[in-house]
Write a protein that holds these residues in place. Structure first.
Motif, PDB file in Angstrom:
ATOM      1  N   LEU A  92       0.660  -1.152   0.146  1.00 32.72           N
ATOM      2  CA  LEU A  92      -0.082   0.140   0.064  1.00 32.72           C
ATOM      3  C   LEU A  92       0.868   1.329   0.032  1.00 32.72           C
ATOM      4  O   LEU A  92       1.807   1.432   0.871  1.00 32.72           O
ATOM      5  CB  LEU A  92      -0.814  -0.110   1.246  1.00 32.72           C
TER       6      LEU A  92
ATOM      7  N   THR B  20      -7.726   0.111   6.475  1.00 36.27           N
ATOM      8  CA  THR B  20      -6.705   1.165   5.544  1.00 36.27           C
ATOM      9  C   THR B  20      -7.356   2.357   5.728  1.00 36.27           C
ATOM     10  O   THR B  20      -6.669   3.494   5.463  1.00 36.27           O
ATOM     11  CB  THR B  20      -6.884   0.668   4.294  1.00 36.27           C
TER      12      THR B  20
ATOM     13  N   ALA C  14     -11.584   2.608   1.247  1.00 36.50           N
ATOM     14  CA  ALA C  14     -10.137   2.286   0.969  1.00 36.50           C
ATOM     15  C   ALA C  14     -10.245   1.321  -0.458  1.00 36.50           C
ATOM     16  O   ALA C  14      -9.354   1.226  -1.101  1.00 36.50           O
ATOM     17  CB  ALA C  14      -9.733   1.325   1.773  1.00 36.50           C
TER      18      ALA C  14
END
Length: 348
Positions: free
Chosen positions: A238, A283, A287
């Motif tokens: 990520l 997240t 997300a």
């Protein structure tokens, strides 16, 4: 007590004066020869004795009166104190009665309203859970029989996709025969999709995993089922991405600012099926939104995009954004344990 001492001083002073007079009279009579000195001394002693007895009697009388007054004062104070105690006890008793009445009212409300409502909710929850368990067992059995899988398959549900959403994916794989399937996330679902592609006679799966360790575990799982030629698990960490502001329940909130490293998608073309099951909810807000902006330009015209966990408000919200920003898409809601929304181009 101060008044008593003052009165005693007055009595003693009076007794002293009387005693002096008593002493003087016999002495004067003795000096004048009216009586003899023996009689004078005797009279003097008798006078002193009478004065002492009189003073003592007066003191006793005064003390008795003072004790009576003190007794009445103590009695009055005791009565007042007793009344205060009785009033306090009465108030406490009244308060206890009120508390007991409140407890009784709550008990009645609990018995007549809360418990029946909880009983209905528990029955409904058990019924829903039982129905879900049955549906997942049916879907699991159908998948096993349809795909002719290995005897020991990785478990589903929980963190993994549920059997019912995998059944939706397999149905679209059988219909579309996609050359390329993309999965956002990896794990047990990657193995099941691999079996579906093998049964369909072609195509491959590229699963993207943000956690390096989990990506390695997914590769090992794929290899254990002999699906290396069908399934590829790519590590795509990520990284920072553009965030935006959306309205949720009347509040303006910022969406997640991280998504998979898009460089890992650079070689993808002709994607026929997308399964969006990541990144994880932790997240940030919406997300999973970037999946469509990033992947739709790389997809076929008849692509199908399946969004998992669509029963959650977050996923429904990002699905609404997809429809607003990409008017060529339409959405179908599938009956699934965690919710499954299927997006495709209109007319496809």
């Amino acid at each position: 007590m101060r008044s008593l001492r003052s009165r005693l001083r007055l009595i003693l002073a009076t007794g002293a004066v009387v005693g002096a007079v008593v002493l003087c009279v016999p002495a004067v009579l003795g000096f004048s020869g009216v009586i003899g000195w023996t009689e004078a001394v005797t009279l003097t002693l008798l006078g002193l004795l009478c004065a002492a007895v009189g003073a003592l009697g007066a003191s006793v009388l005064l003390l008795s009166r003072r004790m009576g007054a003190l007794s009445r004062s103590v009695t009055t104070a005791m009565d007042a104190h007793s009344r205060r105690i009785a009033e306090t006890l009465g108030q406490d008793r009244l308060e206890n009665v009120r508390v007991l009445e409140g407890v009784h009212e709550r008990f009645v409300h609990l018995q007549e309203h809360t418990l029946p409502r909880m009983n209905r909710e528990i029955r409904n929850a058990v019924t829903v859970q039982g129905r879900n368990d049955y549906e997942q067992q049916v879907a699991w059995t159908e998948l096993r029989e349809h795909l002719d899988t290995a005897t020991f398959m990785p478990p589903l549900r929980g963190w993994a996709a549920s059997p019912d959403v995998l059944r939706v994916l397999v149905r679209h794989i059988d219909r579309l025969r996609p050359e390329l399937v993309v999965e956002c996330g990896s794990g047990a679902s990657s193995v099941w999709i691999g079996y579906a592609l093998r049964r369909a006679g072609g195509g491959r799966l590229v699963a993207f995993e943000h956690d390096a360790r989990y990506a390695e575990l997914s590769r090992e799982l794929v290899a254990a089922h002999g699906l290396d030629d069908v399934v590829e698990v790519r590590h795509a960490p990520l990284v920072e991405t553009a965030s935006t502001t959306v309205t949720v329940d009347g509040q303006r909130l910022s969406t997640a600012d991280r998504w998979y490293d898009t460089s890992a998608f650079a070689d993808l073309e002709g994607v026929g099926l997308v399964f969006v099951d990541g990144p994880p909810k932790a997240t940030g807000l919406q997300a999973r939104y970037p999946a469509v902006p990033v992947l739709l330009p790389r997809c076929t015209e008849d692509v199908v995009i399946v969004l998992d966990d669509a029963a959650r408000d977050d996923e429904r919200g990002l699905g609404d954004r997809w429809l607003d920003e990409y008017p060529e898409l339409h959405r179908v809601e599938e009956a699934a344990e965690k919710g499954a929304h299927v997006f495709s181009r209109k007319g496809a």
